[in-house]
Design a protein around this motif. Structure first.
Motif, PDB file in Angstrom:
ATOM      1  N   UNK A 255       0.431  -2.813  15.232  1.00 11.34           N
ATOM      2  CA  UNK A 255       1.627  -3.320  14.549  1.00 11.34           C
ATOM      3  C   UNK A 255       1.831  -2.624  13.193  1.00 11.34           C
ATOM      4  N   UNK A 256       0.759  -2.427  12.443  1.00 13.34           N
ATOM      5  CA  UNK A 256       0.872  -1.754  11.145  1.00 13.34           C
ATOM      6  C   UNK A 256       1.312  -0.306  11.326  1.00 13.34           C
ATOM      7  N   UNK A 257       0.781   0.355  12.345  1.00 12.52           N
ATOM      8  CA  UNK A 257       1.165   1.750  12.601  1.00 12.52           C
ATOM      9  C   UNK A 257       2.645   1.840  12.949  1.00 12.52           C
TER      10      UNK A 257
ATOM     11  N   UNK B 121       0.832  -1.207   0.000  1.00 15.58           N
ATOM     12  CA  UNK B 121       0.000   0.000   0.000  1.00 15.58           C
ATOM     13  C   UNK B 121       0.865   1.255   0.000  1.00 15.58           C
ATOM     14  N   UNK B 122       1.954   1.244   0.756  1.00 11.93           N
ATOM     15  CA  UNK B 122       2.835   2.414   0.771  1.00 11.93           C
ATOM     16  C   UNK B 122       3.446   2.650  -0.606  1.00 11.93           C
ATOM     17  N   UNK B 123       3.914   1.597  -1.242  1.00 12.55           N
ATOM     18  CA  UNK B 123       4.526   1.736  -2.570  1.00 12.55           C
ATOM     19  C   UNK B 123       3.526   2.282  -3.594  1.00 12.55           C
ATOM     20  N   UNK B 124       2.284   1.832  -3.511  1.00 14.84           N
ATOM     21  CA  UNK B 124       1.259   2.298  -4.442  1.00 14.84           C
ATOM     22  C   UNK B 124       0.897   3.758  -4.174  1.00 14.84           C
TER      23      UNK B 124
ATOM     24  N   UNK C 105      -3.918   4.843   4.313  1.00 10.59           N
ATOM     25  CA  UNK C 105      -4.006   3.733   3.377  1.00 10.59           C
ATOM     26  C   UNK C 105      -3.150   2.539   3.772  1.00 10.59           C
ATOM     27  N   UNK C 106      -1.852   2.714   3.955  1.00 10.63           N
ATOM     28  CA  UNK C 106      -0.999   1.568   4.327  1.00 10.63           C
ATOM     29  C   UNK C 106      -1.363   0.948   5.677  1.00 10.63           C
TER      30      UNK C 106
ATOM     31  N   UNK D 182      -3.187  -2.868   5.860  1.00 12.29           N
ATOM     32  CA  UNK D 182      -2.531  -3.936   6.630  1.00 12.29           C
ATOM     33  C   UNK D 182      -3.396  -4.380   7.809  1.00 12.29           C
ATOM     34  N   UNK D 183      -4.084  -3.453   8.454  1.00  8.84           N
ATOM     35  CA  UNK D 183      -4.942  -3.789   9.589  1.00  8.84           C
ATOM     36  C   UNK D 183      -6.071  -4.717   9.163  1.00  8.84           C
TER      37      UNK D 183
END
Length: 171
Positions: free
Chosen positions: A69-71, A14-17, A32-33, A37-38
């Protein structure tokens, strides 16, 4: 391990996109990222029960776990110029030797994986039980403060009514 690596992979994808289109308020995409992931470990509950039914009894552990964890991973690894990532890395680097020579990406992966594994063990019935959450302590502090503030407000209102004889409700 599968969930930890899946969360990291979804966050990174998501970060790359989205990295080419951050908001006007922060130098990297934030929501978004983290949310992508969540949701990784929560799609089953959402599809099976629906959004409202899944969240009816509060925030389920898989959602809490995934969100935290995603954060952490997103800001620690992807946020190279924003104040959150910079300060997070600086705070962790204040503890001598904590990273053990690992780069930021590997260290964050180890932290996320270790957190998920340790929590899985702590939530076994033989230990703290399936309802245990380390975030309950944080929520309890805020909940206690809210109850205290409500009690103070109720006391002030009661005193104002006594002073005004109950005639003026706006005091």
């Amino acid at each position: 391990l599968f969930r930890a690596m899946g969360l990291i992979k979804f966050c990174t994808i998501a970060f790359e996109v989205l990295k080419g289109s951050p908001s006007n308020y922060y130098p990297i995409p934030v929501f978004g990222p983290i949310l992508f992931a969540t949701f990784l470990g929560n799609f089953g509950g959402f599809f099976k029960n629906g959004f409202h039914e899944y969240l009816r009894n509060g925030m389920p552990w898989p959602f809490q776990n995934g969100f935290v964890c995603a954060t952490f991973y997103h800001f620690f690894v992807h946020d190279q110029i924003g104040f959150i990532g910079v300060h997070l890395r600086n705070a962790i680097n204040l503890i001598p030797g904590i990273k053990g020579g690992l780069d930021d990406k590997v260290f964050a992966t180890v932290v996320v994986s270790a957190f998920m594994h340790i929590m899985a063990i702590l939530q076994l019935p033989e230990f703290l039980g399936p309802s245990f959450s380390p975030f309950t302590i944080i929520g309890g502090v805020f909940n206690a403060r809210s109850k205290l503030e409500a009690k103070v407000e109720k006391t002030k209102k009661s005193e104002n009514e006594k002073i005004s004889g109950g005639k003026d409700k706006d005091l």
